[in-house]
Scaffold this active site. Structure first.
Site, PDB file in Angstrom:
ATOM      1  N   ASP A  32       0.874  -1.167   0.000  1.00  0.00           N
ATOM      2  CA  ASP A  32       0.000   0.000   0.000  1.00  0.00           C
ATOM      3  C   ASP A  32       0.914   1.220   0.000  1.00  0.00           C
ATOM      4  OD1 ASP A  32      -1.739   2.062   0.458  1.00  0.00           O
ATOM      5  OD2 ASP A  32      -2.334   1.430   2.475  1.00  0.00           O
TER       6      ASP A  32
ATOM      7  N   ASP B  53     -12.720   5.121   1.454  1.00  0.00           N
ATOM      8  CA  ASP B  53     -11.281   5.092   1.715  1.00  0.00           C
ATOM      9  C   ASP B  53     -10.747   6.518   1.805  1.00  0.00           C
ATOM     10  OD1 ASP B  53      -8.574   4.685   1.821  1.00  0.00           O
ATOM     11  OD2 ASP B  53      -8.422   3.542  -0.038  1.00  0.00           O
TER      12      ASP B  53
END
Length: 719
Positions: free
Chosen positions: A7, A173
């Site tokens: 990520d 998100d």
């Protein structure tokens, strides 16, 4: 091969792997932390420092520190300068990835060769390609790029909470620098993204900045000094505001100290004030969420099975409050908001390696079977190209692959362009690729590049049939190719060269007609065929000469080469197709009867022979005043000429048979009966249409699907 999931965040990054029992697990960095600050310190000498130590340098006011550069990925004009060297967002991201790779190898005790790397769903083609480049610079093979909400959905979809049930979930998100929202449907064997959108310049940093501006103003009101004027106090204030934001997630109030220019200010910040200062930022996420929800037919807030919060900034209570207000129920729990994206990426990496038979942990094959549900993601941006509208009055974004199409996605469009056998250097098709939603304003979209196709093979009549293919691959990046479908022997792939977008694209604000006037084009050809039978003697032939002169007078013979012929029982070319006005006018002066009394000769084949060396569009204008003896032959020859790409307009005067004229003309509208007194006017109007419509080249025109296509070149005039 060993692969991990990464990520690559704006503020913090994380990495994960899949263990022998097929369970994803976060890989801690060398400091023992689950997340690594995406911050790079560039010393005067030595290697760049990444992570917590770099963040500490930033906190004490060091100016050689880079952060939040992920927001500038895809921007070729952005760079930061340290010690007289320019650093791009790609190079800085590569430093973060190198750090993650080294730490992963230290923890796993084996080389890490590849990775699945996540990006915001709203990242465009340039940003995704930059991410791939950064990974390659860091020594990582990119198995694939996946969207951050999708990765979170993978982690959530494989958790015990959702297994065996079908759910429609919104993945909200909100990270440190970007915001994405996706609607995801999960089931036992499939994860399908239904829609996605976002803002790559909206995240927790904006909440920090809003508080920093407020507190700096409070300090200035109290002491008269602005702490933003000093780099050290500025950085210190930003760190304090980030910490205050975190504390307010747990407490109703916190204290922030500001020290600058010998003065110290102490301020109490309540959660209520924090939410008041940043309410508009939350509203921006709400508006985007609503747009995504509306894009899924029949879906409402009440019909959602839940909202999954991802990203560290979702820890702010105001986010959970927003969710409960919209849905009437608390957000979905079950995944760590900081780790979910990396865990999902690791699962995808393991799945990709297993498909290749290369999945291993510490050099051994995984002991348990590992099967990832089918992932069906979508693109956040429409893919199109610059094209002309039907009347050539403006440029449009012709969307080929719409937003929220499932990827991989591919579509194709067919075009016909003129090519030259004698001048192969002019044979090219230029496609300006667009990514974005604005149809009427191409300049509001992202111009991905100038895609230039060459390698055409000459064909009869000089008209190449081209099929251009557009695709989004599994990474959400763009693939483009083209083929010439009417090449001798079958289709051939055209050569592609991607060129930078020219700095001056102001021509898109003008009309295609205006731009065409300033371009050199392949000349068209026109043959004027005049009936020279006995019935044309006298005034009719005189008016025919006047009409032909009126037509030629209004034409640019550099753009339309004109030939003159007569026909009766015999035929004769009085002038070949020429750009010399004197030659053409001299031929018109020779128009007279004397090649027979009747109409036994058909002019169409002879007219095509006169234009056989012309490379542009071909036109035949026939003027007649009576019945033809060779109607069947004329109809066959006209059909052949039309099949070879010629446009035929047939003008009748006197006793001409209108039904016959319709059979030889390109379409009914191109068959015109007129009075002798209006013959000059009719020919003059033809010249105007020819001059306006002589658009040579490879311009792409948006197909008009709402109305039938115009059959003939002159239909707008005579229809």
């Amino acid at each position: 091969m060993t692969a991990i999931g990464i990520d690559l965040g704006t503020t913090y990054s994380a990495m994960a792997t899949v263990m022998e029992n097929s369970t994803p697990q976060i890989i801690k960095n060398c400091d023992g932390d689950s997340i690594t600050p995406s911050v790079v310190y560039i010393p005067a000498d030595g290697e760049p420092i990444v992570g917590s130590e770099a963040k500490e340098f930033q906190a004490v006011g060091e100016s050689e520190v880079a952060s939040f550069f992920k927001r500038e990925m895809g921007n070729p004009d952005f760079f930061l300068t340290f010690h007289d060297r320019k650093y791009t967002p790609v190079e800085l991201s590569a430093q973060v990835l190198k750090k993650l790779k080294r730490d992963a190898e230290a923890q796993l005790k084996q080389p890490v060769d590849a990775a699945v790397i996540t990006v915001p769903a709203y990242f465009n083609n340039s940003q995704r390609n930059d991410t791939i480049t950064a990974a390659e610079m860091a020594g990582l093979k990119v198995l694939r790029i996946i969207n951050e909400p999708t990765a979170a959905a993978i982690a959530y979809g494989l958790s015990g909470r959702s297994k065996g049930t079908e759910q429609t979930t919104m993945v909200y998100d909100l990270g440190g620098g970007t915001f994405d929202v996706s609607i995801v449907r999960t089931s036992g064997n499939e994860i399908t993204v239904l829609a996605s959108d976002g803002d790559h310049k909206l995240g927790g940093k904006d909440w920090d900045d809003r508080v920093a501006v407020y507190l700096a103003c409070e300090f200035k009101k109290e002491f008269g000094d602005d702490p933003f004027e000093d780099m050290e106090s500025f950085n210190d204030l930003l760190v304090s505001c980030e910490n205050a934001k975190r504390e307010l997630s747990e407490r109703e109030s916190t204290k922030v100290k500001i020290a600058y220019n010998g003065q110290v200010g102490r301020y109490t910040l309540t959660r209520e004030k924090f939410e008041e200062l940043t309410q508009d930022l939350l509203e921006r996420t709400k508006n985007i969420s609503q747009l995504v929800l509306n894009s899924v037919p029949g879906l409402t807030w009440e019909k959602l099975d839940g909202i999954l919060l991802v990203g560290g900034s979702t820890r702010m209570p105001m986010v959970a409050g927003f969710v409960e207000k919209m849905t009437g129920k608390p957000p979905v729990r079950g995944v760590n908001v900081d780790e979910a994206v990396a865990l999902g990426a690791a699962l995808q990496a393991a799945s990709d390696l297993r498909e290749k038979g290369e999945f291993s942990i510490e050099g051994t094959q995984a002991k348990e079977a590992f099967t990832l549900p089918a992932i069906r993601d979508v693109t956040c941006h429409s893919l199109g190209m610059v094209a002309e509208n039907q009347d050539r009055s403006k440029y449009l974004n012709s969307i080929i692959i719409p937003k929220n199409s499932q990827i991989p996605a591919e579509n194709a469009c067919d075009y016909v362009i003129r090519i030259s056998a004698r001048r192969p250097e002019v044979n090219k098709l230029e496609v300006y690729m667009l990514q974005g939603e604005s149809v009427d304003s191409p300049l509001e979209c992202l111009l991905l590049g100038k895609y230039v196709f060459t390698g055409f093979v000459p064909v009869p009549q000089g008209k190449a049939q081209v099929r251009v293919h557009y695709a989004y691959n599994k990474n959400g990046t763009v693939d483009v190719r083209a083929e010439q479908t009417n090449a001798p022997g079958g289709s051939i792939n055209l050569q592609l060269q991607i060129e930078p977008v020219p700095e001056d694209m102001s021509w898109l604000t003008r009309s295609p007609k205006e731009n065409t006037m300033n371009q050199q084009s392949i000349p068209s050809a026109l043959v004027i065929a005049v009936d020279a039978s006995g019935s044309m003697e006298g005034r009719r032939m005189k008016e025919a000469r006047n009409a032909a002169n009126a037509l030629v007078e209004k034409l640019d013979l550099q753009q339309i080469h004109v030939g003159i012929m007569v026909f009766s029982d015999q035929m004769e070319a009085l002038a070949p197709c020429s750009d010399d006005r004197r030659i053409v006018c001299d031929a018109i002066a020779k128009l007279r009867i004397g090649w027979g009394y009747g109409n036994d000769a058909s002019p169409f084949t002879h007219a095509m022979e006169m234009m056989q060396y012309e490379e542009g569009e071909k036109f035949i204008v026939v003027l007649t005043d009576g019945y033809w003896q060779c109607t069947d032959l004329a109809i066959r020859q006209a059909a052949q000429a039309k099949a070879e790409g010629a446009e035929i307009i047939a003008i009748g005067i006197g006793d001409a048979d209108h039904r016959f004229l319709k059979k030889v003309a390109t379409c009914d509208e191109n068959a015109l009966m007129t009075d002798l007194s209006k013959l000059v006017e009719s020919f003059s109007t033809i010249a105007q249409v020819l001059s306006a419509g002589n658009a040579s080249g490879a311009d792409l025109v948006v197909p008009d699907t709402g109305t039938p296509k115009r059959k003939g070149f002159f239909s707008k005039l005579f229809g």
